[in-house]
Design a protein around this motif. Structure first.
Motif, PDB file in Angstrom:
ATOM      1  N   ARG A 153      -0.614   6.052   6.240  1.00 26.01           N
ATOM      2  CA  ARG A 153      -1.700   6.138   7.219  1.00 26.01           C
ATOM      3  C   ARG A 153      -1.147   6.538   8.580  1.00 26.01           C
ATOM      4  N   CYS A 154      -1.931   7.292   9.321  1.00 26.79           N
ATOM      5  CA  CYS A 154      -1.616   7.565  10.721  1.00 26.79           C
ATOM      6  C   CYS A 154      -1.641   6.236  11.468  1.00 26.79           C
ATOM      7  N   VAL A 155      -0.600   5.935  12.223  1.00 23.41           N
ATOM      8  CA  VAL A 155      -0.534   4.630  12.885  1.00 23.41           C
ATOM      9  C   VAL A 155      -1.558   4.504  14.008  1.00 23.41           C
ATOM     10  N   ILE A 156      -2.156   5.624  14.440  1.00 27.66           N
ATOM     11  CA  ILE A 156      -3.168   5.577  15.495  1.00 27.66           C
ATOM     12  C   ILE A 156      -4.577   5.614  14.911  1.00 27.66           C
TER      13      ILE A 156
ATOM     14  N   GLU B  86      -1.486  12.615  -0.434  1.00 27.84           N
ATOM     15  CA  GLU B  86      -1.229  11.456  -1.285  1.00 27.84           C
ATOM     16  C   GLU B  86      -2.495  11.000  -2.007  1.00 27.84           C
ATOM     17  N   VAL B  87      -3.633  10.973  -1.308  1.00 31.49           N
ATOM     18  CA  VAL B  87      -4.857  10.531  -1.968  1.00 31.49           C
ATOM     19  C   VAL B  87      -5.266  11.538  -3.047  1.00 31.49           C
TER      20      VAL B  87
ATOM     21  N   ASP C 167      -5.440   2.531  -2.253  1.00 34.67           N
ATOM     22  CA  ASP C 167      -4.513   2.738  -1.155  1.00 34.67           C
ATOM     23  C   ASP C 167      -3.316   1.800  -1.291  1.00 34.67           C
ATOM     24  N   ASP C 168      -2.429   1.795  -0.325  1.00 32.59           N
ATOM     25  CA  ASP C 168      -1.200   1.011  -0.421  1.00 32.59           C
ATOM     26  C   ASP C 168      -1.444  -0.489  -0.364  1.00 32.59           C
TER      27      ASP C 168
END
Length: 389
Positions: A176-179, A187-188, A202-203
Motif C-alpha cells: 500500500r502507498c503509505v500516504i 499485485e491485486v 490483501d496483506d
C-alpha cells in the motif's frame, strides 16, 4: 542605497575551505555570542535584499539553514563554517554591536558567495536529481535477507539491488502507498487471477472490495540515491554530503555507499505522491515524540491540489512482522522535512523548478548571461546522469 549583489558570485575561494565536520560543542557563552553576530549579519542582508520574481532569497536561505539544523551540535558546526567563510573568527566580536550593522557591508561578497555555494553544491543538485527511482520488478525471494544483511553490497546502483529494495518495501508497507493507502495495482491483479475475484485478499487478510483504491506503486528514496551513485565520490558530491551532515551531525553514516538503498531510506508511494515527495513538496511531520512512526503528512502544494490528493492526512507507518525490515528512518524523514521547509521559505525550490523548466528553452538574461549555466555545471559534476531518487 545598498547595491544589489551580482547574479553570479565567485565561489572559488570557498572550494575546499568550508568545513561542516563535527567539532567539540561551542561553550554556551561563545555560542550565544556567535548566534547573535550571525543573526545581525543575516538580518542585515535579508532586510536589504530586494526580491525579484523567479529569484530566491540568498540571505533567507542562509538563515533558514541555521534554523533548521536538527541538533545543537549541527548548529555549532554551521556557525563555524559560516564565520570561516566570512574570514572571521567564531570567537571574536569583529562586527560592531550596532543596529545598522554598517560593517556588515564589508561582508556582502563572501556572504552571497556562501549562499550560492550552498545552493549550487546542495539544494540545486539535490532537487535537480530528485527524479523517480527506477522501478525494476520486485524480487520477493529472500528480499528481506538480501537488503537487510547486505547480500548485494557488490552491485552498486544495479537493478538487482533496487529490485530487492522494492520487494522489501512492498512487503513492509503491505503493498500500500503509505500516504493514500492505495493497494498495488499489479499485485491485486496477480492475486485476483490466482485466487479468483472472491478469494483474493490483501496483506491483512481482508477481501478486496469494489470501492478499494488501487494505484501503481513505486519505491521512493527519502534522500535521493544520486548522492551515493558512484564508487568514488566527486568533490561536488563530497561537498553535498558535508552540507547534508551539517543538518544532523553524523547523519551520513545512514546512507553511506550502498546503504542509500536500504529500506530505512525508502517508502512505498503511488506515482503522484512519489513526484511530490521527491520534489520536496510533500513531507512528514511527527505527531508525537513517543510515537516515532506516526506522522502528519503535509505539503506546500496549492490548496486545490492538496485537497485533491487528500492532504494533509495523519498516518501510522506499517512495520514488518518482528521488525525484520527496517521502518523508514525518523531522522531521514526529519532531514527531508527540513530541506522542504528551506526550499519553500527561501523560494529556492521555485527558483530551481524554473531552472529545470527552462532547461530546454535556453533562457537568456538581459545581460547576456544565463541561469542555466548552473545546470551545465551541475551536469559536468555528474549530478544529472541517470537520475533517480
Amino acid at each position: 542605497m545598498t547595491s544589489p549583489a551580482p547574479p553570479h558570485r565567485d565561489q572559488s575561494s570557498l572550494n575546499g575551505f568550508i568545513d561542516f565536520s563535527a567539532a567539540s560543542p561551542l561553550p554556551d557563552g561563545q555560542r550565544a555570542s556567535a548566534r547573535q553576530r550571525f543573526y545581525r549579519i543575516a538580518n542585515h542582508f535579508e532586510a536589504n535584499n530586494a526580491s525579484h520574481d523567479g529569484q530566491y532569497s540568498p540571505p533567507r536561505l542562509v538563515r533558514l539553514m541555521y534554523e533548521h539544523a536538527l541538533s545543537e551540535q549541527s548548529r555549532d558546526n554551521f556557525l563555524r563554517a559560516f564565520f570561516a567563510a566570512m574570514a572571521l573568527s567564531v570567537e571574536g566580536p569583529e562586527i560592531d554591536d550596532c543596529d545598522d550593522c554598517d560593517d556588515c557591508e564589508d561582508l556582502r561578497s563572501p556572504f552571497f558567495a556562501f549562499a550560492d555555494y550552498l545552493l549550487d553544491n546542495f539544494f540545486l543538485p539535490l532537487k535537480a536529481s530528485s527524479r523517480r527511482t527506477p522501478q525494476p520488478s520486485p524480487a520477493f525471494h529472500s528480499a528481506v535477507e538480501r537488503v537487510q544483511a547486505g547480500g548485494v553490497q557488490g552491485f552498486i546502483g544495479t537493478p538487482d539491488r533496487l529490485s530487492a529494495l522494492r520487494g522489501a518495501c512492498l512487503i513492509r508497507d503491505r503493498h500500500r502507498c503509505v500516504i493514500s493507502r492505495s493497494f498495488d495495482l499489479a499485485e491485486v491483479t496477480t492475486r485476483m487471477r490466482i485466487a479468483g475475484g472472491n478469494g483474493a485478499r490483501d496483506d491483512d487478510g481482508n477481501p478486496f472490495r469494489e470501492d478499494d483504491s488501487l494505484a501503481a506503486l513505486e519505491v521512493a528514496h527519502i534522500l535521493p540515491r544520486s548522492l551515493m551513485k558512484t564508487d568514488e565520490l566527486s568533490p561536488s558530491k563530497q561537498a553535498a554530503l558535508a552540507i547534508l551532515n551539517m543538518f544532523d551531525d553524523g547523519i551520513t553514516h545512514l546512507i553511506e555507499g550502498t546503504d542509500i538503498d536500504r529500506p530505512r531510506n525508502a517508502l512505498t508511494l503511488a506515482h503522484s505522491m512519489h513526484l511530490f515527495f521527491g520534489g520536496f513538496q510533500v513531507f512528514f511531520e511527527p505527531v508525537s515524540p513517543v510515537d516515532s512512526h506516526t506522522y502528519r503528512i503535509c505539503s506546500f502544494l496549492p490548496g486545490f491540489v492538496q485537497r485533491n490528493q487528500g492532504l494533509p492526512v495523519t498516518r501510522t507507518l506499517y512495520l514488518s512482522h518482528n521488525r525484520t525490515i527496517d521502518p523508514p528512518s525518523p531522522r531521514l524523514l526529519a532531514l527531508h522535512r527540513a530541506i522542504a521547509y528551506i526550499l519553500h521559505l527561501s523560494a529556492a525550490g521555485e527558483y530551481i523548478d524554473k531552472l529545470l523548466r527552462d532547461m530546454d528553452g535556453h533562457a537568456v538574461l538581459a545581460d547576456g548571461s544565463t541561469e542555466l549555466d548552473r545546470l551545465v555545471r551541475l551536469g559536468l559534476r555528474g549530478w544529472l546522469d541517470n537520475q533517480g531518487c
